[in-house]
Design a protein around this motif. Structure first.
Motif, PDB file in Angstrom:
ATOM      1  N   VAL A   7      22.431 -33.454  10.516  1.00 38.43           N
ATOM      2  CA  VAL A   7      22.970 -33.277   8.956  1.00 38.43           C
ATOM      3  C   VAL A   7      22.074 -34.159   8.176  1.00 38.43           C
ATOM      4  N   THR A   8      21.821 -35.349   8.634  1.00 32.98           N
ATOM      5  CA  THR A   8      20.997 -36.337   7.834  1.00 32.98           C
ATOM      6  C   THR A   8      19.655 -35.507   7.447  1.00 32.98           C
ATOM      7  N   THR A   9      19.090 -35.087   8.623  1.00 32.73           N
ATOM      8  CA  THR A   9      17.626 -34.376   8.688  1.00 32.73           C
ATOM      9  C   THR A   9      17.595 -33.143   7.475  1.00 32.73           C
ATOM     10  N   LEU A  10      18.808 -32.468   7.686  1.00 30.48           N
ATOM     11  CA  LEU A  10      18.893 -31.170   6.817  1.00 30.48           C
ATOM     12  C   LEU A  10      18.920 -31.867   5.339  1.00 30.48           C
ATOM     13  N   ALA A  11      19.844 -32.755   5.172  1.00 33.06           N
ATOM     14  CA  ALA A  11      20.079 -33.306   3.674  1.00 33.06           C
ATOM     15  C   ALA A  11      18.743 -34.040   3.138  1.00 33.06           C
ATOM     16  N   THR A  12      18.062 -34.677   3.920  1.00 29.68           N
ATOM     17  CA  THR A  12      16.837 -35.406   3.522  1.00 29.68           C
ATOM     18  C   THR A  12      15.498 -34.548   3.570  1.00 29.68           C
ATOM     19  N   GLY A  13      15.509 -33.604   4.327  1.00 33.19           N
ATOM     20  CA  GLY A  13      14.226 -32.749   4.763  1.00 33.19           C
ATOM     21  C   GLY A  13      13.032 -33.812   5.139  1.00 33.19           C
ATOM     22  N   GLN A  14      13.505 -34.769   5.893  1.00 29.38           N
ATOM     23  CA  GLN A  14      12.188 -35.638   6.573  1.00 29.38           C
ATOM     24  C   GLN A  14      12.556 -36.053   7.828  1.00 29.38           C
ATOM     25  N   GLY A  15      11.697 -36.514   8.695  1.00 28.85           N
ATOM     26  CA  GLY A  15      11.950 -36.911  10.028  1.00 28.85           C
ATOM     27  C   GLY A  15      10.690 -36.695  10.987  1.00 28.85           C
ATOM     28  N   VAL A  16      10.999 -37.291  12.147  1.00 31.91           N
ATOM     29  CA  VAL A  16      10.154 -37.188  13.333  1.00 31.91           C
ATOM     30  C   VAL A  16      10.483 -35.984  14.097  1.00 31.91           C
ATOM     31  N   CYS A  17       9.833 -35.992  15.359  1.00 28.41           N
ATOM     32  CA  CYS A  17      10.076 -34.830  16.317  1.00 28.41           C
ATOM     33  C   CYS A  17      11.620 -34.736  16.646  1.00 28.41           C
TER      34      CYS A  17
END
Length: 274
Positions: free
Chosen positions: A147-157
């Motif tokens: 959910v956080t990744t979908l909201a922020t549009g950033q991350g690692v593998c």
């Protein structure tokens, strides 16, 4: 062609603790050569090996305060053959989990992919995550969920994998998390990908597009990253002073490129993880 993997961990143990490592190749992989050593003050320690229901090998031991060195090397010449998947596994990997809360992204998944099934669905989910998320080392947190990744549009593998898994589960596709060694990966590290169960087989997806899926080697498999940590400890403090990971393919130039060059990976193809 051979695939060579290596991991080195230098730990500073603050007190007596229970140490659990997941750095060796999974039980479904048969290495031609393999060495794991864990040493403290020049004395080699002997862990207990535990193998879970999906073949993840955990090495557990009680460690006293002081520096500990973990060294692992393996050579793989053959592809792994996955055992049949129990019906229970398919049920488990349909459920929401800590970092892949598929219930929380259900509406998004149904709007985005509602008419798709099978291989086209897998390709569409990977494409969506690949374009919606920017690879951003250091900006995501270890507690971030899909959910956080979908909201922020950033991350690692791990963040890419969690979002792929959550979206697929929301579309009623069993999906799971895999930690692996990835020849050709840049930047080199332990890598995380997703697997989806379609037409009676597990197929691997890497929305980061930083690896070539045909060269990946399985370490750990689980519902999400909580099941696949390379290092866990309980009872005292621990500092990871140094970590080194390497994975390379050796052999015929074309074979090596086919297994380690991300640009040679046909992303729409269904690939099983070796």
């Amino acid at each position: 062609m051979q695939r060579l993997v290596r991991a080195e961990l230098d730990l500073d143990i603050g007190g007596e603790l229970d140490l659990i490592l997941a750095v060796t190749l999974a039980a479904v992989v048969t290495p031609a050569e393999e060495v794991l050593t864990i040493a403290q003050h020049g004395i080699e320690l002997t862990p207990t090996e535990l193998i879970d229901q999906v073949g993840t090998r955990l090495h557990r031991l009680r460690v006293q305060p002081g520096p500990v060195q973990v060294r692992y090397e393996a050579v793989v010449e053959q592809r792994a053959t996955l055992p049949d998947t129990p019906e229970l596994d398919c049920a488990v990997y349909l459920r929401p989990s800590r970092y892949a809360p598929s219930d929380a992204v259900f509406a998004q998944a149904r709007r985005q992919f509602g008419s798709l099934r099978g291989a086209p669905l897998l390709a569409a989910v990977e494409e969506f995550v690949a374009t919606a998320v920017t690879y951003s080392p250091g900006l995501s947190q270890g507690t971030d969920s899909a959910v956080t990744t979908l909201a922020t549009g950033q991350g690692v593998c791990r963040d890419y994998a969690h979002l792929v898994i959550a979206l697929l589960r929301a579309m009623d596709v069993p999906a799971r998390y895999v930690a692996c060694y990835a020849p050709g990966l840049v930047p080199m590290d332990f890598h995380a990908v997703a697997e989806a169960y379609v037409d009676g087989q597990w197929h691997v997806l890497d929305a980061t597009r930083l690896s070539n899926r045909s060269g990946l080697l399985r370490i750990a498999t689980g519902r999400d990253a909580a099941d696949c940590a390379f290092l866990s400890y309980y009872g005292a403090n621990l500092i990871l002073d140094r970590m080194f990971v390497d994975a390379t393919a050796v052999g015929d130039v074309d074979d090596v490129a086919a297994a380690s060059d991300p640009s040679r990976d046909e992303r729409a193809a269904l690939v099983t993880l070796s």
